[in-house]
Design a protein around this motif. Structure first.
Motif, PDB file in Angstrom:
ATOM      1  N   GLN A 137       0.825  -1.203   0.000  1.00 37.84           N
ATOM      2  CA  GLN A 137       0.000   0.000   0.000  1.00 37.84           C
ATOM      3  C   GLN A 137       0.862   1.257   0.000  1.00 37.84           C
ATOM      4  OE1 GLN A 137      -3.368  -0.178  -0.463  1.00 37.84           O
ATOM      5  NE2 GLN A 137      -2.757  -2.321  -0.729  1.00 37.84           N
ATOM      6  N   ARG A 140       2.090   1.763  -3.401  1.00 34.30           N
ATOM      7  CA  ARG A 140       1.051   2.363  -4.242  1.00 34.30           C
ATOM      8  C   ARG A 140       1.039   3.885  -4.098  1.00 34.30           C
ATOM      9  NH1 ARG A 140      -5.334   0.603  -4.492  1.00 34.30           N
ATOM     10  NH2 ARG A 140      -6.041   2.291  -5.826  1.00 34.30           N
ATOM     11  N   GLN A 176      -3.733  -3.461  -8.870  1.00 33.19           N
ATOM     12  CA  GLN A 176      -4.459  -2.587  -7.952  1.00 33.19           C
ATOM     13  C   GLN A 176      -4.344  -1.116  -8.337  1.00 33.19           C
ATOM     14  OE1 GLN A 176      -2.832  -3.501  -4.117  1.00 33.19           O
ATOM     15  NE2 GLN A 176      -3.831  -5.492  -3.968  1.00 33.19           N
ATOM     16  N   THR A 177      -3.225  -0.751  -8.919  1.00 32.64           N
ATOM     17  CA  THR A 177      -2.988   0.653  -9.259  1.00 32.64           C
ATOM     18  C   THR A 177      -3.245   0.951 -10.734  1.00 32.64           C
ATOM     19  OG1 THR A 177      -0.633   0.197  -9.660  1.00 32.64           O
ATOM     20  CG2 THR A 177      -1.263   0.919  -7.446  1.00 32.64           C
ATOM     21  N   LYS A 221      -8.174  -9.311 -11.590  1.00 29.35           N
ATOM     22  CA  LYS A 221      -7.366 -10.041 -10.617  1.00 29.35           C
ATOM     23  C   LYS A 221      -7.416 -11.549 -10.863  1.00 29.35           C
ATOM     24  CE  LYS A 221      -7.677  -6.589  -6.934  1.00 29.35           C
ATOM     25  NZ  LYS A 221      -8.109  -6.290  -5.548  1.00 29.35           N
TER      26      LYS A 221
END
Length: 243
Positions: A137, A140, A176-177, A221
């Motif tokens: 995280q 990110r 995720q990004t 994903k």
């Protein structure tokens, strides 16, 4: 050409000195609240050029797709990793604020570890899944602020020169990004210091092959294995590695 023991010792001492020096500079500037990402980029470029100069490592960059890093987009560079010289080669071959996602143990090295942290390098705890999640995280956030992340998808440096199994962490972060993955194949750098030896060679030549960018927004994903396979296929071809 294999370096003599004396020559190798001098090179190692030079490497230690300049690594210590730029670490102290970055730590000091961060302590004084005078840290500048641009200045850190310049220091890393200088450090990288010196490491290559000390071993007289020449290199060529092959970028047939004309890959450029556009502002306000997130990027993850993924390459094979069989040499300690892959890192300075990457800093020299590609523009931008490139930082490593690396194991947390390196951050425990005195001075150097603090310098890496102050210079916005990112640690990941591979032995603690919860902490690894928090580390990703943080990565990110860094990417969203303009950091270009360099990741070794194998998770560590190859001891054989062959491409090892890929870890999912970097790919999950890219998904995720919504980052663009830039596959890279490095050839020849492992000849400077072959794995499992202390034999340092000077006057080697390396090739840095930049592949076709992969937009991870095309994958869900659930398709992470397909994404990993596409990146692996490119890196194998770029680095001329057998299956």
């Amino acid at each position: 050409m294999k370096a003599s023991r004396f020559q190798a010792l001098v090179i190692i001492l030079k490497n230690i000195f300049i690594t210590f020096w730029i670490s102290v500079i970055v730590i000091y500037r961060a302590y004084r609240n005078a840290y500048s990402r641009r200045h850190c980029d310049q220091l890393l470029h200088w450090w990288s050029s010196k490491l290559l100069e000390f071993v007289n490592l020449s290199y060529e960059v092959f970028n047939p797709n004309g890959v450029r890093f556009e502002p306000n987009r997130r990027y993850v560079i993924m390459s094979n990793h069989s040499s300690l010289y892959d890192i300075p080669l990457t800093f020299m071959a590609l523009p931008g604020s490139i930082r490593m996602l690396t194991k947390k143990e390196l951050f425990e090295v005195p001075i150097w570890g603090r310098g890496m942290a102050a210079g916005e390098f990112i640690s990941i705890d591979r032995n603690n899944r919860r902490q690894a999640f928090r580390d990703l995280q943080e990565a990110r956030k860094k990417m969203e602020s303009g950091i270009i992340l360099w990741v070794a998808p194998e998770g560590t440096r190859s001891r054989t020169g062959k491409l090892g199994p890929f870890k999912k962490g970097g790919f999950m972060l890219a998904l995720q990004t919504g980052a663009t993955i830039v596959p890279v194949g490095i050839r020849g750098a492992n000849e400077v210091l072959p794995a499992k030896t202390t034999d340092l060679h000077v006057g080697c030549h390396a090739e840095f092959h930049v592949g076709r960018p992969i937009d991870t927004s095309r994958y869900s994903k659930k398709q992470i294995n397909e994404l990993m396979e596409e990146v692996e296929n490119q890196i194998r071809e770029l680095a001329a590695l057998p299956r």
